[in-house]
Design an enzyme around this catalytic site. Sequence first.
Site, PDB file in Angstrom:
ATOM      1  N   GLU A 136       0.864  -1.075   0.144  1.00 57.57           N
ATOM      2  CA  GLU A 136       0.105   0.022  -0.062  1.00 57.57           C
ATOM      3  C   GLU A 136       0.864   1.329  -0.012  1.00 57.57           C
ATOM      4  OE1 GLU A 136      -2.711  -0.326   3.431  1.00 57.57           O
ATOM      5  OE2 GLU A 136      -3.551  -2.091   2.448  1.00 57.57           O
ATOM      6  N   PRO A 137       0.320   2.453  -0.341  1.00 58.64           N
ATOM      7  CA  PRO A 137       1.150   3.485  -0.694  1.00 58.64           C
ATOM      8  C   PRO A 137       1.822   3.947   1.104  1.00 58.64           C
ATOM      9  CG  PRO A 137      -1.051   4.004  -1.442  1.00 58.64           C
ATOM     10  CD  PRO A 137      -0.932   2.746  -0.745  1.00 58.64           C
ATOM     11  N   SER A 141       7.614  -2.173   3.133  1.00 61.80           N
ATOM     12  CA  SER A 141       8.151  -3.021   4.065  1.00 61.80           C
ATOM     13  C   SER A 141       7.423  -3.568   5.123  1.00 61.80           C
ATOM     14  CB  SER A 141       9.475  -2.477   4.466  1.00 61.80           C
ATOM     15  OG  SER A 141      10.242  -2.049   3.340  1.00 61.80           O
ATOM     16  N   ASP A 254       8.136 -16.602   1.015  1.00 60.49           N
ATOM     17  CA  ASP A 254       9.585 -17.070   0.970  1.00 60.49           C
ATOM     18  C   ASP A 254       9.741 -17.747  -0.229  1.00 60.49           C
ATOM     19  OD1 ASP A 254      10.227 -16.082   3.396  1.00 60.49           O
ATOM     20  OD2 ASP A 254       9.667 -18.112   4.797  1.00 60.49           O
ATOM     21  N   ARG A 282      35.608  -5.836 -29.416  1.00 60.68           N
ATOM     22  CA  ARG A 282      36.058  -4.289 -29.218  1.00 60.68           C
ATOM     23  C   ARG A 282      37.503  -4.049 -29.107  1.00 60.68           C
ATOM     24  NH1 ARG A 282      34.839   1.013 -30.388  1.00 60.68           N
ATOM     25  NH2 ARG A 282      35.460   2.381 -28.833  1.00 60.68           N
ATOM     26  N   GLN A 293      43.805  -6.318 -18.227  1.00 65.06           N
ATOM     27  CA  GLN A 293      43.485  -6.968 -17.053  1.00 65.06           C
ATOM     28  C   GLN A 293      42.257  -6.285 -16.319  1.00 65.06           C
ATOM     29  OE1 GLN A 293      46.343  -6.775 -13.583  1.00 65.06           O
ATOM     30  NE2 GLN A 293      46.694  -8.871 -13.636  1.00 65.06           N
ATOM     31  N   THR A 327      13.342 -19.438   5.587  1.00 62.43           N
ATOM     32  CA  THR A 327      13.179 -18.311   5.614  1.00 62.43           C
ATOM     33  C   THR A 327      14.729 -17.558   5.339  1.00 62.43           C
ATOM     34  OG1 THR A 327      11.242 -18.262   6.916  1.00 62.43           O
ATOM     35  CG2 THR A 327      12.526 -16.228   7.235  1.00 62.43           C
ATOM     36  N   GLN A 350      29.810  -0.609 -18.054  1.00 63.00           N
ATOM     37  CA  GLN A 350      30.984   0.122 -17.954  1.00 63.00           C
ATOM     38  C   GLN A 350      31.963  -0.689 -18.991  1.00 63.00           C
ATOM     39  OE1 GLN A 350      31.733   2.407 -15.937  1.00 63.00           O
ATOM     40  NE2 GLN A 350      33.888   2.533 -16.361  1.00 63.00           N
ATOM     41  N   GLU A 377       9.434  -7.615  -3.641  1.00 64.87           N
ATOM     42  CA  GLU A 377       9.478  -9.073  -2.916  1.00 64.87           C
ATOM     43  C   GLU A 377      10.350  -8.873  -1.570  1.00 64.87           C
ATOM     44  OE1 GLU A 377       8.412 -12.210  -3.543  1.00 64.87           O
ATOM     45  OE2 GLU A 377       7.051 -11.188  -5.334  1.00 64.87           O
TER      46      GLU A 377
HETATM   47  C1  FAD Z   1       8.094  -3.198 -10.187  1.00 61.19           C
HETATM   48  C2  FAD Z   1       7.286  -3.279  -9.157  1.00 61.19           C
HETATM   49  C3  FAD Z   1       6.316  -4.222  -8.854  1.00 61.19           C
HETATM   50  C4  FAD Z   1       5.572  -4.676  -7.696  1.00 61.19           C
HETATM   51  N1  FAD Z   1       4.756  -5.459  -7.699  1.00 61.19           N
HETATM   52  C5  FAD Z   1       3.980  -5.771  -6.563  1.00 61.19           C
HETATM   53  C6  FAD Z   1       2.809  -6.746  -6.612  1.00 61.19           C
HETATM   54  O1  FAD Z   1       2.431  -7.274  -7.533  1.00 61.19           O
HETATM   55  N2  FAD Z   1       2.060  -6.805  -5.456  1.00 61.19           N
HETATM   56  C7  FAD Z   1       2.644  -6.257  -4.327  1.00 61.19           C
HETATM   57  O2  FAD Z   1       1.995  -6.193  -3.170  1.00 61.19           O
HETATM   58  N3  FAD Z   1       3.678  -5.273  -4.170  1.00 61.19           N
HETATM   59  C8  FAD Z   1       4.326  -5.198  -5.549  1.00 61.19           C
HETATM   60  N4  FAD Z   1       5.652  -4.190  -5.390  1.00 61.19           N
HETATM   61  C9  FAD Z   1       5.892  -3.601  -4.128  1.00 61.19           C
HETATM   62  C10 FAD Z   1       7.070  -3.980  -3.507  1.00 61.19           C
HETATM   63  O3  FAD Z   1       7.319  -5.375  -2.797  1.00 61.19           O
HETATM   64  C11 FAD Z   1       7.523  -2.837  -2.578  1.00 61.19           C
HETATM   65  O4  FAD Z   1       7.912  -1.844  -3.395  1.00 61.19           O
HETATM   66  C12 FAD Z   1       8.692  -3.283  -1.450  1.00 61.19           C
HETATM   67  O5  FAD Z   1       8.019  -4.270  -0.684  1.00 61.19           O
HETATM   68  C13 FAD Z   1       9.131  -2.076  -0.578  1.00 61.19           C
HETATM   69  O6  FAD Z   1       8.156  -1.375  -0.274  1.00 61.19           O
HETATM   70  P1  FAD Z   1       8.050   0.328  -0.532  1.00 61.19           P
HETATM   71  O7  FAD Z   1       8.332   0.502  -1.852  1.00 61.19           O
HETATM   72  O8  FAD Z   1       6.860   0.852   0.221  1.00 61.19           O
HETATM   73  O9  FAD Z   1       9.469   0.940   0.304  1.00 61.19           O
HETATM   74  P2  FAD Z   1       9.518   1.017   1.780  1.00 61.19           P
HETATM   75  O10 FAD Z   1       9.096   0.264   2.770  1.00 61.19           O
HETATM   76  O11 FAD Z   1       8.911   2.684   2.049  1.00 61.19           O
HETATM   77  O12 FAD Z   1      11.148   1.381   2.169  1.00 61.19           O
HETATM   78  C14 FAD Z   1      11.888   2.494   1.651  1.00 61.19           C
HETATM   79  C15 FAD Z   1      13.479   2.092   1.895  1.00 61.19           C
HETATM   80  O13 FAD Z   1      13.452   2.176   3.539  1.00 61.19           O
HETATM   81  C16 FAD Z   1      14.412   0.721   3.728  1.00 61.19           C
HETATM   82  N5  FAD Z   1      13.244   0.409   4.887  1.00 61.19           N
HETATM   83  C17 FAD Z   1      12.136   0.220   5.420  1.00 61.19           C
HETATM   84  N6  FAD Z   1      12.219  -0.563   6.528  1.00 61.19           N
HETATM   85  C18 FAD Z   1      13.391  -0.538   7.061  1.00 61.19           C
HETATM   86  C19 FAD Z   1      13.743  -1.138   8.243  1.00 61.19           C
HETATM   87  N7  FAD Z   1      12.932  -1.628   9.361  1.00 61.19           N
HETATM   88  N8  FAD Z   1      15.251  -0.992   8.356  1.00 61.19           N
HETATM   89  C20 FAD Z   1      15.996  -0.788   7.586  1.00 61.19           C
HETATM   90  N9  FAD Z   1      15.599  -0.312   6.170  1.00 61.19           N
HETATM   91  C21 FAD Z   1      14.181  -0.155   5.885  1.00 61.19           C
HETATM   92  C22 FAD Z   1      13.763  -0.048   2.615  1.00 61.19           C
HETATM   93  O14 FAD Z   1      14.575  -1.081   2.636  1.00 61.19           O
HETATM   94  C23 FAD Z   1      13.880   1.002   1.388  1.00 61.19           C
HETATM   95  O15 FAD Z   1      15.181   1.006   1.181  1.00 61.19           O
HETATM   96  C24 FAD Z   1       6.025  -4.133  -6.428  1.00 61.19           C
HETATM   97  C25 FAD Z   1       7.228  -2.918  -6.590  1.00 61.19           C
HETATM   98  C26 FAD Z   1       7.711  -2.686  -7.758  1.00 61.19           C
HETATM   99  C27 FAD Z   1       8.900  -1.736  -7.612  1.00 61.19           C
END
Ligand code: FAD
Length: 395
Positions: A136-137, A141, A254, A282, A293, A327, A350, A377
């Site tokens: 969700e927005p 995580s 998982d 190239r 190297q 896990t 690169q 994921e």
């Molecule tokens: C192309 C694409 C397709 C997707 N498809 C799906 C789908 O089909 N269904 C679905 O449900 N979701 C989907 N997602 C969502 C995806 O799983 C989430 O974007 C992901 O889980 C991260 O959530 P967020 O983007 O809200 O980031 P946030 O949770 O806001 O995280 C932002 C940053 O903070 C860090 N962070 C957050 N919490 C912590 C913590 N406790 N400790 C340290 N660092 C932390 C994160 O690692 C990240 O770097 C998709 C995403 C993308 C980009």
Amino acid sequence: MVCGGWIMVEFKLTEEQRLIKKTMHEFAENEIRPVALECDREAEIPWDVVKKAHGLGITTFDLPEEWGGGGNESVLTSAVVAEELAWGCAGIWTSLLGPALAGVPIAILGSDEQKERYLAPFCGEKSMMGAMALTEPEAGSDVRSLSTTAKLEGDEWVLNGTKAFITNGGIADLHVIFATIDRSLGYGGIRGYIVPTGINGEEAPGIEMGEVYDKLGIRASHTAEVVLNDCRVPEENVLGAERTGFYGAMRMLDESRIVVSAGAVGVARAAFEYALDYSKTRKQFGQPIGKFQAIRFKLADMTMKIDAARFLVWRAAWEADMEHHITKYASMAKAYAADVAAEVTTEAVQILGGHGYMKEHPVEKWMRDAKVFPIWEGTSEIQRLVISREDLGAL
Ligand SMILES: Cc1cc2nc3c(=O)[nH]c(=O)nc-3n(C[C@H](O)[C@H](O)[C@H](O)COP(=O)(O)OP(=O)(O)OC[C@H]3O[C@@H](n4cnc5c(N)ncnc54)[C@H](O)[C@@H]3O)c2cc1C
């Protein structure tokens, strides 16, 4: 084979797995690669390729045989398939996952009635798309804090909320929506809800596509917001048991993490192979750049990392196939393979120098595609939290 707590690893795939790998590679080479760059440019799903893959059983390979799917139950075999298809194009591979995104949660958490009703059509003649909506927005995580609500009114569940970044969101024939009956219950309040959006001619009211995202990479897949506004589904469309429904989904996540890691290996391998070939032809300073190297060491690091990533992926897949607790292994595979995909594709650019930066070669696309792996994921940071939690426990 488990030997005194240590694992004896056999690196040989079965004959069936080798045949599947070869078939998938040919599909990737002959059907996916030729359209990959155009689909990336146009941000379009190649529907012809999706239909063809469906006809060959690729899109429903992981769904149960009983309902018409391929009946594959091996995570290792799924990983082999994913590596080859993502080698072709990670965006198109994502689109080929269509039926599985919704079908796998139904296969794992659903009742026989739900499987008959919804898996059978996914595995039928018509190619269909599914979606699985957790994010969700305000809850990425931190899945536990999701705020999409499910309320039982009479014999219907009423869903309200917004889902973000959903693969196939709004275009799927069926969405599995994760929602909570009570946020104070944490994971215990969360369950999946089957929301038909075209399948069997069933259309749940109150669900619509929100913003369609313009993405950096995997542009041959569709990602959109899904808005639920008094969306109503029959009471029997809930997945899994009350209070424990989401825990079943966690094992599924998982396992899908392992398969996604294999996709990361596929993208890295594509970039490595291309850079390797380029370094042979190239010429600068009168010799192939592969003689320098600095370039040779880059290539050596790339191939080492790809192999190490694949080993972690296969190890995790093997653990899953043995039905062990996965896990930690799944998170190690995901974090490492995602990092390797990002690093190797960047190094490939690169090695091609300015040519790599231009769209005349596919390496810049692979670099953009690879960036999704440390994010979706579960981000790489979250995987590291999981790994350390598994090792340290609650301090
Ligand atoms: C192309 C694409 C397709 C997707 N498809 C799906 C789908 O089909 N269904 C679905 O449900 N979701 C989907 N997602 C969502 C995806 O799983 C989430 O974007 C992901 O889980 C991260 O959530 P967020 O983007 O809200 O980031 P946030 O949770 O806001 O995280 C932002 C940053 O903070 C860090 N962070 C957050 N919490 C912590 C913590 N406790 N400790 C340290 N660092 C932390 C994160 O690692 C990240 O770097 C998709 C995403 C993308 C980009």
